[in-house]
Structure formats: structure tokens, C-alpha cells
Design a protein around this motif. Structure first.
Motif, PDB file in Angstrom:
ATOM      1  N   ALA A   1      -2.757   4.281  -2.935  1.00 44.30           N
ATOM      2  CA  ALA A   1      -2.736   3.319  -4.031  1.00 44.30           C
ATOM      3  C   ALA A   1      -2.356   1.944  -3.512  1.00 44.30           C
ATOM      4  O   ALA A   1      -1.815   1.796  -2.417  1.00 44.30           O
ATOM      5  CB  ALA A   1      -1.743   3.771  -5.106  1.00 44.30           C
ATOM      6  N   GLU A   2      -2.645   0.951  -4.327  1.00 44.98           N
ATOM      7  CA  GLU A   2      -2.263  -0.427  -4.060  1.00 44.98           C
ATOM      8  C   GLU A   2      -1.022  -0.744  -4.881  1.00 44.98           C
ATOM      9  O   GLU A   2      -0.979  -0.470  -6.088  1.00 44.98           O
ATOM     10  CB  GLU A   2      -3.407  -1.355  -4.468  1.00 44.98           C
ATOM     11  CG  GLU A   2      -3.078  -2.816  -4.390  1.00 44.98           C
ATOM     12  CD  GLU A   2      -4.160  -3.708  -5.000  1.00 44.98           C
ATOM     13  OE1 GLU A   2      -3.971  -4.934  -4.957  1.00 44.98           O
ATOM     14  OE2 GLU A   2      -5.157  -3.180  -5.530  1.00 44.98           O
TER      15      GLU A   2
ATOM     16  N   TYR B   1      -2.293   4.882 -12.632  1.00 45.19           N
ATOM     17  CA  TYR B   1      -1.063   4.141 -12.360  1.00 45.19           C
ATOM     18  C   TYR B   1       0.069   5.089 -11.982  1.00 45.19           C
ATOM     19  O   TYR B   1       0.187   6.189 -12.535  1.00 45.19           O
ATOM     20  CB  TYR B   1      -0.643   3.328 -13.587  1.00 45.19           C
ATOM     21  CG  TYR B   1      -1.551   2.159 -13.848  1.00 45.19           C
ATOM     22  CD1 TYR B   1      -1.357   0.950 -13.178  1.00 45.19           C
ATOM     23  CD2 TYR B   1      -2.607   2.261 -14.743  1.00 45.19           C
ATOM     24  CE1 TYR B   1      -2.196  -0.127 -13.409  1.00 45.19           C
ATOM     25  CE2 TYR B   1      -3.444   1.191 -14.972  1.00 45.19           C
ATOM     26  CZ  TYR B   1      -3.237  -0.001 -14.306  1.00 45.19           C
ATOM     27  OH  TYR B   1      -4.074  -1.068 -14.536  1.00 45.19           O
TER      28      TYR B   1
ATOM     29  N   ARG C   1       0.827  -1.209   0.000  1.00 45.55           N
ATOM     30  CA  ARG C   1       0.000   0.000   0.000  1.00 45.55           C
ATOM     31  C   ARG C   1       0.856   1.253   0.000  1.00 45.55           C
ATOM     32  O   ARG C   1       1.945   1.276   0.566  1.00 45.55           O
ATOM     33  CB  ARG C   1      -0.879   0.058   1.256  1.00 45.55           C
ATOM     34  CG  ARG C   1      -1.905  -1.016   1.423  1.00 45.55           C
ATOM     35  CD  ARG C   1      -3.155  -0.914   0.578  1.00 45.55           C
ATOM     36  NE  ARG C   1      -3.711   0.420   0.513  1.00 45.55           N
ATOM     37  CZ  ARG C   1      -4.411   0.877  -0.527  1.00 45.55           C
ATOM     38  NH1 ARG C   1      -4.624   0.132  -1.567  1.00 45.55           N
ATOM     39  NH2 ARG C   1      -4.901   2.086  -0.533  1.00 45.55           N
TER      40      ARG C   1
ATOM     41  N   THR D   1       3.784   9.065 -13.831  1.00 44.58           N
ATOM     42  CA  THR D   1       2.338   8.865 -13.908  1.00 44.58           C
ATOM     43  C   THR D   1       1.773   9.672 -15.072  1.00 44.58           C
ATOM     44  O   THR D   1       2.347  10.697 -15.453  1.00 44.58           O
ATOM     45  CB  THR D   1       1.626   9.258 -12.601  1.00 44.58           C
ATOM     46  OG1 THR D   1       0.244   8.916 -12.701  1.00 44.58           O
ATOM     47  CG2 THR D   1       1.777  10.735 -12.297  1.00 44.58           C
TER      48      THR D   1
ATOM     49  N   ALA E   1       1.977   0.970  -8.883  1.00 49.49           N
ATOM     50  CA  ALA E   1       0.848   1.066  -7.960  1.00 49.49           C
ATOM     51  C   ALA E   1      -0.344   1.615  -8.739  1.00 49.49           C
ATOM     52  O   ALA E   1      -0.180   2.305  -9.754  1.00 49.49           O
ATOM     53  CB  ALA E   1       1.191   1.982  -6.792  1.00 49.49           C
ATOM     54  N   ARG E   2      -1.543   1.287  -8.249  1.00 51.34           N
ATOM     55  CA  ARG E   2      -2.774   1.753  -8.900  1.00 51.34           C
ATOM     56  C   ARG E   2      -3.684   2.368  -7.841  1.00 51.34           C
ATOM     57  O   ARG E   2      -3.923   1.770  -6.793  1.00 51.34           O
ATOM     58  CB  ARG E   2      -3.474   0.584  -9.588  1.00 51.34           C
ATOM     59  CG  ARG E   2      -4.719   0.992 -10.365  1.00 51.34           C
ATOM     60  CD  ARG E   2      -5.377  -0.169 -11.108  1.00 51.34           C
ATOM     61  NE  ARG E   2      -5.607  -1.277 -10.197  1.00 51.34           N
ATOM     62  CZ  ARG E   2      -5.298  -2.546 -10.475  1.00 51.34           C
ATOM     63  NH1 ARG E   2      -4.734  -2.883 -11.603  1.00 51.34           N
ATOM     64  NH2 ARG E   2      -5.554  -3.504  -9.600  1.00 51.34           N
ATOM     65  N   THR E   3      -4.185   3.570  -8.126  1.00 53.69           N
ATOM     66  CA  THR E   3      -5.112   4.248  -7.216  1.00 53.69           C
ATOM     67  C   THR E   3      -6.508   3.640  -7.386  1.00 53.69           C
ATOM     68  O   THR E   3      -6.778   2.906  -8.341  1.00 53.69           O
ATOM     69  CB  THR E   3      -5.194   5.756  -7.507  1.00 53.69           C
ATOM     70  OG1 THR E   3      -5.840   5.948  -8.775  1.00 53.69           O
ATOM     71  CG2 THR E   3      -3.811   6.407  -7.502  1.00 53.69           C
TER      72      THR E   3
END
Length: 153
Positions: free
Chosen positions: A48-49, A81, A41, A121, A74-76
Motif C-alpha cells: 500500500a501507499e 484503506y 510505502r 480495515t 494507507a491505500r492499496t
């Protein structure tokens, strides 16, 4: 006229879960180890993950210090991304580095673990990530790396 003196402001926390270390042995680049990034996280300036599939492609130097070279994504929650690339060094007394390698808990003040954090990003609302420099002091745990990234002001 003089340039402003940089400062640091806390920007976001990273809690990256790691897979088992792969020891690739001594290659032409040096003693290569690869540590998969399994997830985790990000929280703070953005949430984001961390997606599985990244890794830390380490080189263990003859003095025992570890050169850090990670790449992961990571993706919110909104589907944006963020690509992470970190570079840095983890060093300390041999017995401390060996304890970390065995996955034992070690007081972070007993070793040096610092990284530069480079971000990419395409999300317009996260443009500051590409317009700033970030640094961090990290903690290595048995199956994780944690750090607070600081924006250099």
C-alpha cells in the motif's frame, strides 16, 4: 494445560516519509512535538501507499524519552484503506537522542525504539490485520521512520 508461548513472524515493512518536526513547547500534557507523515510505502503481507495527512503526536518526557502516538492511513492498489495507529517509546542516552533530533545517522542499536501497531480495515481479504497483534522495532532517519511489523503468533 498451559497457554502457547507467543512467537513473532515478519508481516510487513513500513517506510514512512516525514515532514519537518513542529515543536509545540510545553503543554499541560508535557513537551509536545508533532511530526507530519508525508507519505511512504507498505510492503509484505499487503502492499500500500501511505497517504499524507497523518502525524506522530509525541510527548518528550523529562528523562528525554519520546512517547510515540501516530495515526496515518494507507491505500492499496485496489483502493482498500488501512488505518494505522502506533504507540510506543524511543529512548536512549541524551547525546544519541540529540543526534537523532538533528537528523544525524545513528546506529539503531544505540537507542530503543519499539511500537505496538494497531490496524483497522474494511477490506475482507485483510481481516487478519484486525485479528492479530503486531509489534515493531523501528529506525529513525532524518526524514523517515522504517520498521518491520511482526505478527505475534
Amino acid at each position: 494445560m498451559t497457554a502457547p508461548v507467543p512467537g513473532l513472524e515478519a508481516a510487513f515493512e513500513v517506510d514512512a516519509r516525514l515532514g519537518p518536526l513542529e515543536d509545540h513547547g510545553v503543554t499541560r500534557a508535557g513537551h509536545r512535538r508533532v511530526v507530519p507523515v508525508a507519505g511512504g510505502r507498505i510492503s509484505g503481507l499487503f502492499d500500500a501507499e501511505i497517504l499524507p495527512g497523518g502525524a506522530d503526536w509525541q510527548i518528550v518526557r523529562p528523562d528525554g524519552a519520546v512517547e510515540i502516538d501516530t495515526r496515518y492511513s494507507a491505500r492499496t492498489a485496489a483502493g482498500e484503506y488501512v488505518h494505522f495507529r502506533t504507540s510506543g517509546v524511543r529512548s536512549g542516552p541524551p547525546e544519541v537522542l540529540e543526534a537523532l533530533l538533528r537528523g544525524e545517522p545513528v546506529d539503531p542499536s544505540q537507542y530503543y525504539f519499539r511500537v505496538a501497531v494497531h490496524l483497522e480495515t474494511s477490506a475482507p481479504r485483510l481481516a487478519i490485520l484486525e485479528q492479530s497483534i503486531f509489534v515493531a522495532s523501528a529506525i529513525r532517519e532524518a526524514n523517515a521512520v522504517r520498521y518491520t511489523a511482526y505478527r505475534v503468533t
